[in-house]
Design a protein around this motif. Structure first.
Motif, PDB file in Angstrom:
ATOM      1  N   VAL A  91      -2.042  -8.289 -14.102  1.00 37.21           N
ATOM      2  CA  VAL A  91      -0.664  -8.735 -13.926  1.00 37.21           C
ATOM      3  C   VAL A  91       0.272  -7.533 -13.879  1.00 37.21           C
ATOM      4  CG1 VAL A  91       1.238 -10.000 -15.011  1.00 37.21           C
ATOM      5  CG2 VAL A  91      -1.055 -11.007 -14.954  1.00 37.21           C
ATOM      6  N   LEU A  92       0.103  -6.625 -14.812  1.00 33.33           N
ATOM      7  CA  LEU A  92       0.938  -5.424 -14.828  1.00 33.33           C
ATOM      8  C   LEU A  92       0.753  -4.615 -13.556  1.00 33.33           C
ATOM      9  CD1 LEU A  92       2.801  -3.345 -16.119  1.00 33.33           C
ATOM     10  CD2 LEU A  92       0.818  -2.433 -17.355  1.00 33.33           C
ATOM     11  N   HIS A  93      -0.490  -4.472 -13.116  1.00 32.69           N
ATOM     12  CA  HIS A  93      -0.760  -3.697 -11.902  1.00 32.69           C
ATOM     13  C   HIS A  93      -0.079  -4.339 -10.692  1.00 32.69           C
ATOM     14  CE1 HIS A  93      -2.761  -0.836  -9.363  1.00 32.69           C
ATOM     15  NE2 HIS A  93      -3.300  -1.789  -8.637  1.00 32.69           N
ATOM     16  N   ARG A  94      -0.084  -5.670 -10.605  1.00 36.92           N
ATOM     17  CA  ARG A  94       0.580  -6.345  -9.496  1.00 36.92           C
ATOM     18  C   ARG A  94       2.095  -6.118  -9.569  1.00 36.92           C
ATOM     19  NH1 ARG A  94       0.356 -10.702  -5.840  1.00 36.92           N
ATOM     20  NH2 ARG A  94      -1.799 -10.004  -5.497  1.00 36.92           N
ATOM     21  N   ALA A  95       2.666  -6.224 -10.757  1.00 36.60           N
ATOM     22  CA  ALA A  95       4.100  -6.011 -10.901  1.00 36.60           C
ATOM     23  C   ALA A  95       4.485  -4.594 -10.487  1.00 36.60           C
ATOM     24  CB  ALA A  95       4.523  -6.273 -12.343  1.00 36.60           C
ATOM     25  N   ALA A  96       3.659  -3.624 -10.861  1.00 32.43           N
ATOM     26  CA  ALA A  96       3.925  -2.232 -10.487  1.00 32.43           C
ATOM     27  C   ALA A  96       3.764  -2.044  -8.980  1.00 32.43           C
ATOM     28  CB  ALA A  96       2.991  -1.299 -11.250  1.00 32.43           C
ATOM     29  N   ARG A  97       2.730  -2.636  -8.415  1.00 34.55           N
ATOM     30  CA  ARG A  97       2.502  -2.520  -6.977  1.00 34.55           C
ATOM     31  C   ARG A  97       3.649  -3.130  -6.182  1.00 34.55           C
ATOM     32  NH1 ARG A  97      -2.140  -5.848  -3.934  1.00 34.55           N
ATOM     33  NH2 ARG A  97      -0.393  -7.298  -3.802  1.00 34.55           N
ATOM     34  N   ASP A  98       4.181  -4.239  -6.679  1.00 35.88           N
ATOM     35  CA  ASP A  98       5.309  -4.885  -6.002  1.00 35.88           C
ATOM     36  C   ASP A  98       6.526  -3.962  -5.935  1.00 35.88           C
ATOM     37  OD1 ASP A  98       3.816  -7.146  -5.593  1.00 35.88           O
ATOM     38  OD2 ASP A  98       4.751  -8.324  -7.197  1.00 35.88           O
ATOM     39  N   GLN A  99       6.606  -3.030  -6.865  1.00 33.45           N
ATOM     40  CA  GLN A  99       7.720  -2.086  -6.900  1.00 33.45           C
ATOM     41  C   GLN A  99       7.351  -0.738  -6.261  1.00 33.45           C
ATOM     42  OE1 GLN A  99      10.868  -2.649  -7.929  1.00 33.45           O
ATOM     43  NE2 GLN A  99      10.344  -4.806  -8.317  1.00 33.45           N
ATOM     44  N   GLY A 100       6.181  -0.677  -5.627  1.00 32.13           N
ATOM     45  CA  GLY A 100       5.763   0.547  -4.969  1.00 32.13           C
ATOM     46  C   GLY A 100       5.354   1.656  -5.920  1.00 32.13           C
ATOM     47  N   ILE A 101       4.945   1.302  -7.116  1.00 29.37           N
ATOM     48  CA  ILE A 101       4.621   2.283  -8.141  1.00 29.37           C
ATOM     49  C   ILE A 101       3.138   2.648  -8.102  1.00 29.37           C
ATOM     50  CG2 ILE A 101       4.403   2.617 -10.651  1.00 29.37           C
ATOM     51  CD1 ILE A 101       6.923   0.847 -10.888  1.00 29.37           C
ATOM     52  N   THR A 102       2.855   3.929  -8.170  1.00 29.41           N
ATOM     53  CA  THR A 102       1.497   4.427  -8.297  1.00 29.41           C
ATOM     54  C   THR A 102       1.437   5.383  -9.484  1.00 29.41           C
ATOM     55  OG1 THR A 102       1.912   6.268  -6.774  1.00 29.41           O
ATOM     56  CG2 THR A 102       1.026   4.231  -5.826  1.00 29.41           C
ATOM     57  N   VAL A 103       0.240   5.598  -9.993  1.00 28.29           N
ATOM     58  CA  VAL A 103       0.039   6.484 -11.136  1.00 28.29           C
ATOM     59  C   VAL A 103      -1.002   7.531 -10.768  1.00 28.29           C
ATOM     60  CG1 VAL A 103      -0.748   6.649 -13.529  1.00 28.29           C
ATOM     61  CG2 VAL A 103       0.637   4.692 -12.803  1.00 28.29           C
TER      62      VAL A 103
END
Length: 215
Positions: A91-103
């Motif tokens: 869920v967290l990974h999807r939320a981050a992906r929706d915001q264009g966030i990578t680590v």
């Protein structure tokens, strides 16, 4: 388990006074699945493998059988809590992906470095994460990646991980993924992005310099 009490490190939540939205799946609909997240199965075998990683690490850290029995008693909900963590990770990974966030790996290593300074050694850090948060040593970097992801998501949203705006993003991602939980492991609360009656913390408040914060 409320969202302010997740497995290892960054997040702390507010209480949301709203009726839970629950979804669940049965064995007949998803045979062999502990959960289905975004159309992808988390199988019972995968869940058991993850739990066994923790149990092996606990056994190695506490060779005395009597003490190990105490550890087992204090972590009796490990299977359900582990499934909760596996779902919430996605869920967290999807939320981050929706915001264009990578680590990046460098970001994870920077966080690990700060925690190593506090712990004193890699072994001490791994032991602390195992004992306090139920994270097996081989999963430590994966967990730290999620912590970085959570921090960056909060920054992108112009908030922090204690505020409703952050958890609203997780709730939206949870709904997008159509989380189905096998009833034997409980139900999934979409608004809180949490397994109903889970008890193990998923994320702890720690600053980037390794100082633990109060929730």
């Amino acid at each position: 388990m409320h969202r302010r009490r997740r497995t290892a490190l960054v997040l702390s939540a507010v209480i949301v006074a709203a009726a839970p939205l629950l979804t669940a799946c049965g064995d007949d609909a998803h045979p062999g699945a502990a959960a289905v997240v975004g159309g992808q199965r988390i199988t019972v075998a995968q869940l058991e493998s993850r739990v066994n990683e923790v149990r092996r690490a606990q056994k190695a850290a506490v060779p005395d059988q009597a003490q190990y029995e105490q550890v087992l008693a204090s972590t009796s909900s490990l299977t359900r809590d582990t499934l909760h963590n596996m779902v919430l990770d996605r869920v967290l990974h999807r939320a981050a992906r929706d915001q264009g966030i990578t680590v990046t790996r460098k970001e994870v290593q920077q966080m690990r470095g700060g925690l190593l300074q506090q712990a004193g050694s890699a072994e001490a850090l791994e032991t602390a994460w195992l004992q306090k948060y139920g994270v097996a040593p081989e999963r430590l970097d994966d967990n730290l990646r999620l912590q970085v992801e959570a921090q960056k998501l909060a920054q992108k949203l112009g908030t922090n991980t204690t505020e409703p705006a952050f958890w609203k993003a997780l709730s939206a991602a949870s709904e997008e993924l159509h989380v189905d939980l096998n009833p034997r492991y409980g139900s999934w609360d979409v608004q809180k992005s949490s397994r109903v009656d889970a008890k193990t913390p998923w994320v702890r408040e720690v600053t980037t310099n390794g100082t633990q914060l109060t929730a």
